[in-house]
Design an enzyme around this catalytic site. Structure first.
Site, PDB file in Angstrom:
ATOM      1  CB  SER A 226      -0.899   0.004   1.229  1.00 27.48           C
ATOM      2  OG  SER A 226      -1.328   1.307   1.368  1.00 27.48           O
TER       3      SER A 226
ATOM      4  NE  ARG B   6     -18.473  -6.226 -47.582  1.00 25.43           N
ATOM      5  CZ  ARG B   6     -17.961  -5.423 -48.426  1.00 25.43           C
ATOM      6  NH1 ARG B   6     -18.002  -5.098 -49.675  1.00 25.43           N
ATOM      7  NH2 ARG B   6     -16.672  -4.575 -47.857  1.00 25.43           N
TER       8      ARG B   6
END
Length: 452
Positions: free
Chosen positions: A278, A317
């Site tokens: 930490s 498409r």
């Protein structure tokens, strides 16, 4: 992704497979395969195919200007259009006649889709190796800790005894299924794409079918029964598989991160210089691998939403839906590979605190064995009566802060059927593990290919 975060969330080999340079290399590979296939069938001259292959072999990606490709792709709508122009120019510099046959009969999506499949194939090989390693590590833990009793938890509450080996066996079983899914889907998804403008390959007349077969063979991909420009289930199945793997690793990370909580402290991620600390609290030992894995497991479902939405496409498409895959699929691959890499690190070096596992079995003062007592009494007085009796005993144990064994030992209904030695045996956590050992054996045997 920023290089600041790459080592936290990704895996280097898969990230390289999905780099811009690699994608272009796969597109070049597809173009060469197309030329060779068409020459084989007689659609274009063999000499032209040879020259196209020569440029790819000698120059490769160096024949392209990636910076200008990036700019041109923004104007063209995809990278294939400027790519074909640049690659054609490189072939033209070698042989003008050959350059006329670059990209013959194909469309942009053919090259991009095929390149994506080639990328996926290589990346899936990495994923498969990672899964095999994870499976092996989880099996080792299952065998090593098959008799290490710990508390099983449901709804985040203490429930009944299990073993750490059983938890690891369940992880291994998940990896086994992941490997099976991967093997089963390969023939479906690793498929070439070649259809031309609307999927008909009309530009190469009556040679379309033969060219597609030769093209797929050149790339060692499956031959599609028909063009799949607008049908994206293959791509989605790949992404969905990766999402399942990532989710499975997320479940495991959730398990061990909860087991790392200070008040529980049953297992720990491996230690290392600069790992898990930490910025303000020197005493902290954070589950940093779990954080990375859980972040991936959180992110991938959101990306899958985009992938699933891209299945709805217009006609032959699409506009936009196909394009969304270009961003989502590579990230899903990289997050999955990163999650597996972190998982393997932890499985390889998992630290187990057996003393705390034993301690946690006793924190309820025997309440976790209430079901065992009830089921021992049930044949004597009926299950419902036994349930009511033990329930009242549990309430008294909590109110008086006594061990449950002490309370039930004083009950005449219990004394009529069990001695103090009987009760001692009933309250042993290791005596109430059900078929856990059979399950562990089944997982180990499955991994060895032993029939059930």
């Amino acid at each position: 992704m920023s290089q600041l975060f790459a080592n936290l969330f990704y895996q280097a080999e898969v990230s390289e497979i999905f780099s811009d340079e690699s994608h272009l290399k796969y597109m070049i590979q597809a173009e060469v395969a197309l030329a060779k296939a068409e020459a084989k069938v007689g659609v274009i001259p063999q000499l032209a195919a040879d020259k196209i292959e020569q440029v790819a072999t000698q120059q490769g990606i160096n024949a392209l200007d990636i910076e200008s490709l990036s700019i041109a792709a923004g104007l063209a709508g995809n990278v294939a259009i400027p790519f074909v122009k640049q690659f054609t120019a490189a072939v033209k510099a070698l042989d003008e006649d050959a350059s006329r046959y670059v990209h013959w009969g194909a469309t942009s999506q053919d090259m991009i889709d095929t390149a994506t499949i080639l990328q996926a194939r290589e990346a899936l090989e990495v994923i498969q190796l990672q899964l095999q390693h994870a499976h092996s590590l989880a099996l080792k833990l299952a065998e090593q800790y098959r008799s290490q009793v710990m508390i099983g938890r449901t709804w985040l509450q203490q429930a009944l005894p299990i073993t750490l080996g059983h938890k690891a066996a369940r992880w291994a079983s998940s990896f086994q299924r992941d490997l099976e899914r991967l093997a089963q889907m390969k023939s479906r998804v690793l498929t070439a794409q070649l259809g031309g403008a609307v999927g008909s390959l009309a530009s190469i007349l009556d040679q379309g079918t033969a060219v597609v077969e030769a093209y797929a063979s050149e790339l060692n991909l499956s031959t599609p029964t028909c063009t799949w420009h607008g049908e994206r289930d293959r791509i989605i199945e790949i992404a969905g598989f990766l999402a399942i793997v990532t989710g499975n690793t997320g479940k495991m990370a959730r398990d061990w991160s909860l087991m790392m909580q200070t008040e529980i402290a049953e297992v720990f991620e491996p230690t290392g210089k600069g790992r898990g600390g930490s910025s303000t609290m020197p005493h902290k030992r954070n589950p940093v691998a779990a954080a990375s894995i859980l972040a991936a497991a959180n992110r991938v479902p959101a990306l899958m939403s985009s992938m699933y939405q891209s299945m709805v496409q217009e006609h032959e498409r699409s506009l936009g839906a196909w394009h969304a895959e270009w961003l989502a699929l590579p990230e899903i691959f990289q997050l999955c590979a990163g999650a597996l890499a972190r998982t393997n690190e932890v499985l390889q070096g998992l630290e187990v605190n057996a003393d705390n596992m034993h301690h946690n079995l006793e924190v309820t003062h025997g309440l976790i064995m209430a079901e065992a007592v009830m089921m021992a009494l049930a044949p004597k007085m009926g299950r419902l009566n036994a349930h009511h009796l033990v329930e009242s005993a549990c309430k008294k144990a909590v109110e008086t802060q006594q061990h449950l064994q002490e309370v039930v030992a004083k009950m005449p209904e219990v004394q009529a059927h069990f001695s103090s030695e009987d009760l001692k045996q009933i309250f042993k956590a290791e005596s109430y593990l059900g078929n856990i050992q059979d399950q562990i054996d089944a997982v180990l045997n499955e991994a060895k290919g032993v029939a059930k």
